[in-house]
Design an enzyme around this catalytic site. Structure first.
Site, PDB file in Angstrom:
ATOM      1  N   LYS A  46       0.858  -1.183   0.000  1.00 23.34           N
ATOM      2  CA  LYS A  46       0.000   0.000   0.000  1.00 23.34           C
ATOM      3  C   LYS A  46       0.901   1.242   0.000  1.00 23.34           C
ATOM      4  CE  LYS A  46      -3.553   2.652   0.571  1.00 23.34           C
ATOM      5  NZ  LYS A  46      -4.324   2.923  -0.655  1.00 23.34           N
ATOM      6  N   ALA A  71     -11.961   6.032  -3.397  1.00 23.59           N
ATOM      7  CA  ALA A  71     -11.395   7.278  -2.872  1.00 23.59           C
ATOM      8  C   ALA A  71     -10.954   6.980  -1.451  1.00 23.59           C
ATOM      9  CB  ALA A  71     -12.435   8.396  -2.921  1.00 23.59           C
ATOM     10  N   ILE A  72      -9.973   6.103  -1.335  1.00 22.97           N
ATOM     11  CA  ILE A  72      -9.457   5.711  -0.026  1.00 22.97           C
ATOM     12  C   ILE A  72      -8.732   6.909   0.586  1.00 22.97           C
ATOM     13  CG2 ILE A  72      -7.988   4.029   1.208  1.00 22.97           C
ATOM     14  CD1 ILE A  72     -10.370   2.769  -0.375  1.00 22.97           C
ATOM     15  N   GLY A  73      -8.132   7.733  -0.265  1.00 23.86           N
ATOM     16  CA  GLY A  73      -7.414   8.900   0.238  1.00 23.86           C
ATOM     17  C   GLY A  73      -6.052   8.527   0.789  1.00 23.86           C
ATOM     18  N   LEU A  74      -5.467   7.455   0.218  1.00 25.06           N
ATOM     19  CA  LEU A  74      -4.092   7.066   0.569  1.00 25.06           C
ATOM     20  C   LEU A  74      -3.902   6.807   2.057  1.00 25.06           C
ATOM     21  CD1 LEU A  74      -2.282   9.428  -1.947  1.00 25.06           C
ATOM     22  CD2 LEU A  74      -2.418   6.957  -2.110  1.00 25.06           C
ATOM     23  N   CYS A 131       0.047  12.518  -7.067  1.00 27.39           N
ATOM     24  CA  CYS A 131      -0.294  13.255  -5.852  1.00 27.39           C
ATOM     25  C   CYS A 131      -0.114  14.742  -6.083  1.00 27.39           C
ATOM     26  CB  CYS A 131       0.655  12.847  -4.726  1.00 27.39           C
ATOM     27  SG  CYS A 131       0.205  11.300  -4.017  1.00 27.39           S
ATOM     28  N   LYS A 166       5.507   5.148 -11.124  1.00 25.95           N
ATOM     29  CA  LYS A 166       4.146   4.773 -11.516  1.00 25.95           C
ATOM     30  C   LYS A 166       3.432   5.966 -12.125  1.00 25.95           C
ATOM     31  CE  LYS A 166       0.052   2.436  -9.850  1.00 25.95           C
ATOM     32  NZ  LYS A 166      -0.436   1.558  -8.773  1.00 25.95           N
ATOM     33  N   ILE A 192      -1.007   1.570 -15.731  1.00 28.59           N
ATOM     34  CA  ILE A 192      -1.463   2.884 -15.298  1.00 28.59           C
ATOM     35  C   ILE A 192      -1.993   2.863 -13.863  1.00 28.59           C
ATOM     36  CG2 ILE A 192      -2.069   3.687 -17.614  1.00 28.59           C
ATOM     37  CD1 ILE A 192      -5.012   3.018 -17.037  1.00 28.59           C
ATOM     38  N   GLY A 245      -6.907  -3.342 -15.133  1.00 28.07           N
ATOM     39  CA  GLY A 245      -7.978  -4.244 -15.529  1.00 28.07           C
ATOM     40  C   GLY A 245      -7.562  -5.658 -15.848  1.00 28.07           C
TER      41      GLY A 245
END
Ligand SMILES: Cc1cc2nc3c(=O)[nH]c(=O)nc-3n(C[C@H](O)[C@H](O)[C@H](O)COP(=O)(O)OP(=O)(O)OC[C@H]3O[C@@H](n4cnc5c(N)ncnc54)[C@H](O)[C@@H]3O)c2cc1C
Ligand SMILES: Cc1cc2nc3c(=O)[nH]c(=O)nc-3n(C[C@H](O)[C@H](O)[C@H](O)COP(=O)(O)O)c2cc1C
Ligand code: FES
Lengths: 304, 272
Positions: A46, A71-74, A131, A166, A192, A245
């Site tokens: 993560k 939208a975990i928000g890191l 980010c 990335k 991506i 995907g």
């Protein structure tokens, strides 16, 4: 004869080209009951930051046709807790662990790269440049070639480990971004990351995600990811990790034909915790069946 | 664990509510009340993600064929609310589905000396039957079941068969008392004067009310929560809920799938 499944990426030798993608596989341990971690090529943690991050309010995820928005928000434990609580597990697994990380200034990125560089259990670093740069009015590092160059150059100075960058797909010219990262000293590119999207609840007249927008992943994004991998592979002389995907071995092999040296499996692990292991097995079976001696011979072998 | 389960039965128990029985491997017999499973509704990518459901019951399946061995089986009780649950309701006996589970932290049974008060709103009863089955072995158990209308009151006779005393309340008065089930809960609490513990599952508003009632009387209260889940194993961080120390300055998120779905009510931040 068993086909040769090994690949080399940025100086790392992998038993096969299949990795798990950042944010979809925790810190490795969460899935250990379901997957033989020693049957996959590598796994990616993560995304890590200097300080722990709480992430966004909920709802954080929603399914949409063929994919999901997150939208975990890191949210993550931060580098200190990572070293104290998560690294000991990495020591028990004979598979390269790649640390994904991010920051809000070039200096933060550089500091993280330096700290991760000193952890022997980490085989390579993956820099998430999707980010916002707080020092430059919040422009996303990975959407401006100059910003991307600076941040990658700063990381490069801080580590001798393989440095993977990335890439964000939310750009007009992914090749220009890839070139900037290559010029700054990246050893490999992974692409991506998720595509920015949103979903609406008509009856409530509200966005479904508390954060309004989120990152789109899953089978629906594969055509876009394949196109970007193909474009970058033709233009930039760095090994590529294809992401987006990938649900099965066919998908993975298509990315390799398009020019990827390895692949990462993300959303698919939610549906099948052992998706990455299964994909690696099925790729090998495909090679055997089609008389292909090594997976390396397929890299960029697309005929067009 | 991950396994292929065979559907043994799948029937509508009340309008819009279904109960499905599935086979499971031996280890599943150790499932704890309050744990859940992630069900892969179809083999295709539509719907894409697994759907979470509480474990309603765990039993033993004795196949009809001569000489066949006994095998654990389990039930889920589900409400059809969207595409995934609609597709689930269209499956038949002998169909196979992929299951991940049992997952998460279940209920703590607590001390045998207290009276056990179970509160369920609608399909929130789902994880409470297996709990009641365990609790009746050691303590008196009462169930408080609430819903909008009589169709939302599920499987009461089965709780009664366990020896559980059941109170029912519906908002429209079509079954039991007219009003909220928390009113009956408060009356009972006033009677037992604190010698009780509460177990609740249902809509967030109901859980919030129950947690408040328990806090005022300093009674232990466990609640089972829901959350939007992708992985079910603590990896995606999609399912989190605010903990008791949560604020924008001091964020404190708990993972519903791995640290829950059952929480002590005072571990959670109810205002958020
Ligand atoms: C730990 C846990 C245990 C659960 N146990 C049960 C159970 O025993 N019986 C039961 O009927 N349901 C249970 N649920 C809720 C159930 O998972 C959802 O109703 C189901 O996923 C909806 O799928 P769908 O495809 O039919 O709906 P979708 O088409 O995905 O959505 C339809 C509606 O359902 C809502 N919804 C979707 N997913 C969830 C979710 N995870 N939580 C809450 N609302 C959701 C959406 O907001 C939408 O309005 C549980 C949820 C969790 C997290
Ligand atoms: C829930 C979730 C969390 C993610 N978190 C991160 C992250 O922390 N860092 C990162 O670089 N990518 C993150 N990603 C992006 C994935 O690593 C991957 O690039 C993307 O999901 C596309 O691949 P997929 O379609 O196979 O899922 C996340 C994706 C998901 C679905
Ligand atoms: S559902 Fe993924 S962390 Fe809970």
């Amino acid at each position: 004869m068993k086909p040769d499944m090994t690949v080399n990426i940025a100086g790392m030798s992998l038993r096969n080209p299949v990795m798990t993608a950042s944010g979809t596989f925790g810190y490795g341990q969460e899935f250990a009951e379901y997957v033989d971690l020693e049957k996959i090529g590598a796994f990616v943690t993560k995304g890590l930051s200097l300080k722990p991050r709480a992430g966004n309010p909920t709802p954080r995820i929603v399914e949409t046709p063929g994919g999901m928005l997150n939208a975990i928000g890191l949210q993550n434990v931060g580098i200190d807790a990572f070293i104290a609580k998560k690294v000991p597990f990495l020591r028990t697994v004979n598979t390269p662990a790649i640390a994904n990380f991010f920051g809000y200034t070039s200096e933060e990125y550089a500091e993280l790269a330096l700290r991760l560089d000193s952890i022997p259990e980490i085989a390579a670093l993956e820099v998430n440049i999707s980010c916002p740069n707080v020092k430059q009015g919040g422009i996303v590092f990975g959407t401006d070639p100059k910003c991307a160059f600076d941040v990658v150059a700063a990381c490069r100075k801080s580590t001798t480990k393989p440095l993977i960058v990335k890439l964000s797909p939310n750009v007009t010219d992914v090749v220009a971004m890839a070139q900037a990262c290559a010029d700054a000293g990246a050893d490999a590119l992974s692409l991506i990351n998720t595509l920015t999207g949103m979903a609406i609840d008509l009856q409530r007249r509200k966005p479904i995600l508390a954060n309004v927008t989120g990152g789109f992943s899953g089978p629906a994004i594969k055509p876009i990811a394949l196109r970007m991998v193909w474009q970058v592979a033709r233009a930039v002389k760095l090994p590529i990790i294809g992401i987006g995907g990938i649900m099965n071995a066919t998908d993975a092999l298509e990315f390799i034909l398009a020019g990827a040296t390895a692949v990462q499996v993300g959303t698919a692990s939610f549906i099948n915790p052992n998706a990455a292991e299964q994909i690696a097995l099925d790729m090998e079976a495909w090679l055997t069946k089609n008389n292909v001696g090594s997976v390396q011979s397929l890299i960029g072998a697309l005929e067009c | 664990m991950q396994f292929k389960a065979m559907i043994l039965s799948n029937a509508e128990v009340s309008p819009g509510y279904w109960r499905m029985r599935l086979t499971a491997p031996q280890e599943f017999a150790a499932a704890k009340p309050g744990q859940f499973v992630m069900v892969r509704v179809s083999g295709t990518i539509d719907p894409l993600l697994r759907r979470p459901f509480g474990i309603f019951d765990v039993a033993v399946h004795v196949p009809a064929q001569a000489g066949a061995v006994e095998q654990p089986c389990f039930d889920i009780l589900y409400r059809v609310v969207g595409k995934g649950t609609a597709m689930l309701s269209a499956l038949h006996a002998t169909d196979l589905v992929d299951i991940l589970g049992p997952l998460g932290r279940g209920f703590e049974l607590g001390s045998p000396t207290e009276e056990k008060l179970i509160v369920g709103g609608g399909v929130g009863l789902a994880p409470l039957y297996l709990l009641a089955k365990e609790l009746v072995k050691q303590s008196p158990v009462r169930l408080f079941a609430g819903g909008r209308t009589r169709d939302d009151i599920l499987c009461i006779t089965e709780f009664e068969r366990l020896g559980v005393e059941c109170y029912v309340a519906t908002e429209d008065g079509s079954l039991g008392e007219c009003g909220l089930v928390t009113e009956a809960l408060v009356r009972r609490l006033d009677l037992v004067q604190g010698q009780a513990s509460i177990f609740a599952c249902g809509p967030h508003g109901m859980l919030n009310a129950v947690a408040g009632i328990a806090e005022k009387r300093s009674i232990p209260c466990q609640v089972s929560l829901e959350g939007y889940m992708a992985c079910g194993v603590g990896a995606c961080l999609g399912c989190v809920t605010p903990g008791s120390n949560h604020s924008t300055e001091t964020p404190d998120f708990r993972c519903v799938c791995a640290e829950g779905p059952v929480f002590d009510a005072n571990e959670l931040g109810w205002g958020c």
